[in-house]
Every structure is written in structure tokens, then in C-alpha cells.
Design a protein around this motif. Structure first.
Motif, PDB file in Angstrom:
ATOM      1  N   GLU A 162     -27.593 -40.328 -39.479  1.00 50.61           N
ATOM      2  CA  GLU A 162     -27.773 -38.974 -38.956  1.00 50.61           C
ATOM      3  C   GLU A 162     -28.435 -39.012 -37.591  1.00 50.61           C
ATOM      4  OE1 GLU A 162     -29.392 -34.645 -40.364  1.00 50.61           O
ATOM      5  OE2 GLU A 162     -30.453 -36.407 -41.082  1.00 50.61           O
ATOM      6  N   ILE A 163     -27.814 -38.338 -36.646  1.00 51.07           N
ATOM      7  CA  ILE A 163     -28.354 -38.204 -35.299  1.00 51.07           C
ATOM      8  C   ILE A 163     -28.308 -36.722 -34.963  1.00 51.07           C
ATOM      9  CG2 ILE A 163     -28.083 -38.814 -32.874  1.00 51.07           C
ATOM     10  CD1 ILE A 163     -26.550 -41.307 -33.783  1.00 51.07           C
ATOM     11  N   VAL A 164     -29.455 -36.145 -34.618  1.00 51.49           N
ATOM     12  CA  VAL A 164     -29.503 -34.712 -34.350  1.00 51.49           C
ATOM     13  C   VAL A 164     -29.872 -34.444 -32.899  1.00 51.49           C
ATOM     14  CG1 VAL A 164     -30.046 -34.117 -36.742  1.00 51.49           C
ATOM     15  CG2 VAL A 164     -31.897 -34.535 -35.132  1.00 51.49           C
ATOM     16  N   GLN A 165     -29.478 -33.276 -32.431  1.00 54.07           N
ATOM     17  CA  GLN A 165     -29.769 -32.780 -31.091  1.00 54.07           C
ATOM     18  C   GLN A 165     -29.452 -33.805 -30.000  1.00 54.07           C
ATOM     19  OE1 GLN A 165     -33.636 -30.956 -31.023  1.00 54.07           O
ATOM     20  NE2 GLN A 165     -33.213 -29.770 -32.843  1.00 54.07           N
ATOM     21  N   THR A 166     -28.284 -34.418 -30.136  1.00 52.57           N
ATOM     22  CA  THR A 166     -27.792 -35.371 -29.150  1.00 52.57           C
ATOM     23  C   THR A 166     -26.593 -34.739 -28.442  1.00 52.57           C
ATOM     24  OG1 THR A 166     -28.478 -37.236 -30.505  1.00 52.57           O
ATOM     25  CG2 THR A 166     -26.806 -37.667 -28.844  1.00 52.57           C
ATOM     26  N   PRO A 167     -26.620 -34.639 -27.122  1.00 54.37           N
ATOM     27  CA  PRO A 167     -25.490 -34.025 -26.415  1.00 54.37           C
ATOM     28  C   PRO A 167     -24.178 -34.779 -26.674  1.00 54.37           C
ATOM     29  CG  PRO A 167     -27.369 -34.278 -24.951  1.00 54.37           C
ATOM     30  CD  PRO A 167     -27.687 -35.034 -26.209  1.00 54.37           C
ATOM     31  N   VAL A 168     -23.135 -34.038 -27.026  1.00 51.98           N
ATOM     32  CA  VAL A 168     -21.813 -34.627 -27.204  1.00 51.98           C
ATOM     33  C   VAL A 168     -20.797 -33.987 -26.258  1.00 51.98           C
ATOM     34  CG1 VAL A 168     -22.190 -35.349 -29.589  1.00 51.98           C
ATOM     35  CG2 VAL A 168     -21.249 -33.083 -29.121  1.00 51.98           C
ATOM     36  N   PHE A 169     -21.188 -32.875 -25.616  1.00 52.81           N
ATOM     37  CA  PHE A 169     -20.332 -32.218 -24.631  1.00 52.81           C
ATOM     38  C   PHE A 169     -21.236 -31.549 -23.611  1.00 52.81           C
ATOM     39  CE2 PHE A 169     -18.152 -28.527 -22.890  1.00 52.81           C
ATOM     40  CZ  PHE A 169     -16.939 -29.068 -22.503  1.00 52.81           C
ATOM     41  N   THR A 170     -20.966 -31.760 -22.336  1.00 49.94           N
ATOM     42  CA  THR A 170     -21.715 -31.083 -21.280  1.00 49.94           C
ATOM     43  C   THR A 170     -20.744 -30.574 -20.232  1.00 49.94           C
ATOM     44  OG1 THR A 170     -22.038 -33.129 -20.046  1.00 49.94           O
ATOM     45  CG2 THR A 170     -23.781 -32.521 -21.587  1.00 49.94           C
ATOM     46  N   ALA A 171     -21.144 -29.525 -19.555  1.00 51.20           N
ATOM     47  CA  ALA A 171     -20.355 -28.978 -18.451  1.00 51.20           C
ATOM     48  C   ALA A 171     -21.331 -28.626 -17.336  1.00 51.20           C
ATOM     49  CB  ALA A 171     -19.578 -27.746 -18.894  1.00 51.20           C
ATOM     50  N   THR A 172     -21.013 -29.019 -16.127  1.00 52.76           N
ATOM     51  CA  THR A 172     -21.876 -28.730 -14.985  1.00 52.76           C
ATOM     52  C   THR A 172     -21.040 -28.101 -13.871  1.00 52.76           C
ATOM     53  OG1 THR A 172     -21.529 -30.937 -14.060  1.00 52.76           O
ATOM     54  CG2 THR A 172     -23.444 -30.657 -15.509  1.00 52.76           C
ATOM     55  N   GLY A 173     -21.721 -27.524 -12.912  1.00 48.79           N
ATOM     56  CA  GLY A 173     -21.038 -26.967 -11.747  1.00 48.79           C
ATOM     57  C   GLY A 173     -20.270 -25.693 -12.035  1.00 48.79           C
ATOM     58  N   LEU A 174     -20.650 -24.970 -13.075  1.00 49.60           N
ATOM     59  CA  LEU A 174     -19.948 -23.737 -13.419  1.00 49.60           C
ATOM     60  C   LEU A 174     -20.368 -22.608 -12.486  1.00 49.60           C
ATOM     61  CD1 LEU A 174     -20.342 -23.885 -17.293  1.00 49.60           C
ATOM     62  CD2 LEU A 174     -18.349 -24.532 -15.936  1.00 49.60           C
ATOM     63  N   ALA A 175     -19.436 -21.741 -12.168  1.00 49.55           N
ATOM     64  CA  ALA A 175     -19.746 -20.567 -11.358  1.00 49.55           C
ATOM     65  C   ALA A 175     -20.594 -19.607 -12.178  1.00 49.55           C
ATOM     66  CB  ALA A 175     -18.448 -19.879 -10.933  1.00 49.55           C
ATOM     67  N   ALA A 176     -21.400 -18.809 -11.509  1.00 51.75           N
ATOM     68  CA  ALA A 176     -22.193 -17.793 -12.196  1.00 51.75           C
ATOM     69  C   ALA A 176     -21.258 -16.828 -12.913  1.00 51.75           C
ATOM     70  CB  ALA A 176     -23.061 -17.047 -11.188  1.00 51.75           C
TER      71      ALA A 176
END
Length: 83
Positions: free
Chosen positions: A21-35
């Protein structure tokens, strides 16, 4: 496994299997999104890693970080904890 897409864009398949079990680990990120408003879609595929016993998906944390001003950089976090 989950199929993840943002704003109707390309789908990314994510194998969430882990032997421990691994919790609170990022598996998807998105950056540079417009407001503005964005749509994150998470579809449970029903497929599973051959080593997995089931094909379910649990979301245990979600971070949305607005980048408006230095004072508004506080992170909003929604966490579901198992009893």
C-alpha cells in the motif's frame, strides 16, 4: 487501471498496481494550465495488472494549486481516509 484525461485531451492509462500500500503518491500531474475551469476525468477501465487481485481505483488525495498571487499559493487538498 485508470484512463485519465484533462479537458477532453489525450487519455493516459495509469497502472495503479503496487505490491504494498502506497498512499498520497502523485500518479498524474498537469502543469502550465491556463487560468479558468478545467475538467479532470478518471475512468476505471476494468483492466488490471496481472499481479493485481482486483480492478478497482481509489483516489486518496487530490491537490489543486492556484497560481494567482504569492498569497494564494496555499494548496487546497481533498483527502478521503479509510476508517
Amino acid at each position: 487501471m485508470a484512463d485519465v484525461s484533462l479537458d477532453g485531451g489525450a487519455v493516459t492509462r495509469i497502472d495503479l498496481y503496487s505490491a504494498t500500500e502506497i498512499v498520497q503518491t502523485p500518479v498524474f500531474t498537469a502543469t502550465g494550465l491556463a487560468a479558468g475551469t478545467h475538467t479532470l476525468r478518471i475512468d476505471v477501465t476494468g483492466d488490471k495488472n496481472p499481479a493485481a487481485m482486483a480492478a478497482w481505483v481509489a483516489v486518496d488525495a487530490f491537490d489543486a494549486v492556484p497560481l494567482l498571487t504569492p498569497l494564494s499559493r496555499a494548496c487546497k487538498r481533498w483527502i478521503r481516509r479509510s476508517p
